[in-house]
Design an enzyme around this catalytic site. Sequence first.
Site, PDB file in Angstrom:
ATOM      1  N   ALA A   1      45.156  94.608 -53.653  1.00  8.22           N
ATOM      2  CA  ALA A   1      45.411  95.817 -54.438  1.00  8.22           C
ATOM      3  C   ALA A   1      46.875  95.839 -54.847  1.00  8.22           C
ATOM      4  O   ALA A   1      47.699  95.105 -54.292  1.00  8.22           O
ATOM      5  CB  ALA A   1      45.061  97.068 -53.647  1.00  8.22           C
ATOM      6  N   PHE A   2      47.211  96.693 -55.802  1.00 13.82           N
ATOM      7  CA  PHE A   2      48.515  96.555 -56.451  1.00 13.82           C
ATOM      8  C   PHE A   2      49.693  96.904 -55.546  1.00 13.82           C
ATOM      9  O   PHE A   2      50.825  96.527 -55.834  1.00 13.82           O
ATOM     10  CB  PHE A   2      48.548  97.371 -57.755  1.00 13.82           C
ATOM     11  CG  PHE A   2      49.269  98.671 -57.675  1.00 13.82           C
ATOM     12  CD1 PHE A   2      48.669  99.788 -57.149  1.00 13.82           C
ATOM     13  CD2 PHE A   2      50.576  98.775 -58.122  1.00 13.82           C
ATOM     14  CE1 PHE A   2      49.340 100.988 -57.064  1.00 13.82           C
ATOM     15  CE2 PHE A   2      51.261  99.977 -58.048  1.00 13.82           C
ATOM     16  CZ  PHE A   2      50.647 101.086 -57.519  1.00 13.82           C
ATOM     17  N   LYS A   3      49.432  97.602 -54.426  1.00 15.25           N
ATOM     18  CA  LYS A   3      50.566  97.931 -53.555  1.00 15.25           C
ATOM     19  C   LYS A   3      51.233  96.676 -52.996  1.00 15.25           C
ATOM     20  O   LYS A   3      52.395  96.700 -52.615  1.00 15.25           O
ATOM     21  CB  LYS A   3      50.138  98.896 -52.469  1.00 15.25           C
ATOM     22  CG  LYS A   3      49.845 100.265 -53.096  1.00 15.25           C
ATOM     23  CD  LYS A   3      49.667 101.391 -52.162  1.00 15.25           C
ATOM     24  CE  LYS A   3      49.455 102.691 -52.921  1.00 15.25           C
ATOM     25  NZ  LYS A   3      48.230 102.648 -53.793  1.00 15.25           N
ATOM     26  N   ASP A   4      50.496  95.567 -52.993  1.00 13.30           N
ATOM     27  CA  ASP A   4      51.096  94.291 -52.583  1.00 13.30           C
ATOM     28  C   ASP A   4      52.264  93.882 -53.483  1.00 13.30           C
ATOM     29  O   ASP A   4      53.159  93.171 -53.044  1.00 13.30           O
ATOM     30  CB  ASP A   4      50.062  93.166 -52.646  1.00 13.30           C
ATOM     31  CG  ASP A   4      48.986  93.285 -51.567  1.00 13.30           C
ATOM     32  OD1 ASP A   4      49.279  93.830 -50.496  1.00 13.30           O
ATOM     33  OD2 ASP A   4      47.858  92.824 -51.825  1.00 13.30           O
TER      34      ASP A   4
ATOM     35  N   LEU B   1      55.002  95.893 -51.804  1.00 13.95           N
ATOM     36  CA  LEU B   1      55.131  95.787 -50.346  1.00 13.95           C
ATOM     37  C   LEU B   1      55.329  94.350 -49.869  1.00 13.95           C
ATOM     38  O   LEU B   1      55.697  94.130 -48.717  1.00 13.95           O
ATOM     39  CB  LEU B   1      53.935  96.433 -49.651  1.00 13.95           C
ATOM     40  CG  LEU B   1      54.081  97.960 -49.540  1.00 13.95           C
ATOM     41  CD1 LEU B   1      52.759  98.613 -49.140  1.00 13.95           C
ATOM     42  CD2 LEU B   1      55.178  98.344 -48.552  1.00 13.95           C
TER      43      LEU B   1
END
Length: 494
Positions: free
Chosen positions: A110-113, A116
């Site tokens: 997911a795009f939070k990677d 993060l």
Amino acid sequence: MEILYNSTRDDKVSVTASQAILKGLADDGGLFVPNSIPKLDVSVKELSAMSYQQIAYEVMKLFLTDFTEDELKNCIEKAYDSKFDTKEIAPLVKEDGAYFLELFHGPTIAFKDMALSILPHLLITSAKKNNVKNDIVILTATSGDTGKAALAGFADVPGTKIIVFYPKNGVSPIQEKQMVTQRGDNTFVVGINGNFDDAQTGVKKMFNDKELAKKLDDRGYQFSSANSINIGRLVPQIVYYVYSYAKLVADGQIKDGDSINVVVPTGNFGNILAAYYAKNMGININKLICASNENKVLFDFFGTGVYDRNRDFILTSSPSMDILISSNLERLIYRIAGNDADANKELMNALSKEGKYEITDSMKKELADFVGGFCDEAKTAATIKDLYSKTGYVIDTHTAVAAGVYKDYVAKTSDNTPTVIASTASPFKFTRSVMEAVDGKYASMTDFELIDELASIAKRDVPQAIEDIRSAPVRHDTVCDVDKMQEVVENILK
Ligand SMILES: *Cc1c(COP(=O)(O)O)cnc(C)c1O
């Protein structure tokens, strides 16, 4: 030019980028904002010949001006490597007349990677620069997704530990499995007998406990947060908007100077704010289309100038956008108020007291680049089904909210500007909702049967992140009562 960071609630606060990353939030509760938005100092032509990592450097060096070239390049190299399952890092896929910017090729799909995976490196570099000798301990409460992305980002990063608390019976079985199988000797995952609010309250209490801070300092530790309002998460997100524009030019899809629109499935307003910053850096973005699910506070805000959270919280099939207070919107409010901290503070006080505020007419005029839209549950499912029937391409529920909003926008405006849709999660992360949207017959299958079925209809390999949870051993089995959270932390940090 050196960029310093002010608080959105106090102009007199001024810190370096590394200090802003270390602190996360200003002491007055405000968010750190750059004192100006730098212009790109390389041409689109040059950018279009660069890799994702090279563009990341060109963008981030302008914001993180107290990082040396070596420091920043080192962070970028460690973040955007083989943890991503494609060399492109963020591929653009053209389907049905739009460009899907796939931001889900990182370790948790997911795009939070995107942010993060670099934040831990920015954080330890910031600690070194500011002579922080302690190890950094990331303390987080999660309702599911952020916890896993943060664990994956911090796993085995020297000089850090990460402790994640989650509600033992309040996350999905897949989310729990993702967290309790996390590798890395510096990772700790703890279930609590309570709900997400209990977890969050417990974590906040520890953050504010001066005695605990002193005790941990003696043992060589200090707390920090990987919260989504950290400037160290926002800046890396600007990169993929610059990258996608450069890629469209490189691939001959648009000419240098042409404008594009972007559509962003929005929750906390971080992702779309990054697109706005990219535009302000000189990327020719015309409309910023803000897509909401049925929790359409932002759609109402862009239509009326009134932000009003006083409404029912609706659980949808795009849970990462189920939000009534979009924290990052404060950065935009501050800016359209003419970088006026007092005016912003007044609105934010009204939000916390009455749950609503209204901006002035002159502020409304500053929002002309934004278009708000929303997509209900039925239309989200129909968008997944239609796109699949037409093209064979399968998108997740969050991306479908954006694609649905985009369809409405085109129907209403006939605007045929080339458009990038931020694709924020792999369909494999929300398999059940996605498959049931494609065909009701899938309702009776188990989660893992659905995963294999999705791989087959989408003609994609099952991502490693999903294979991992099928087979990986459970490494974390600590469960505690709410009043024992601090004891658990002190034991981990002996
Ligand atoms: C977090 C998230 C969003 C919302 O992004 P914001 O930056 O909070 O607006 C959208 N889609 C997915 C899959 C997410 O995880």
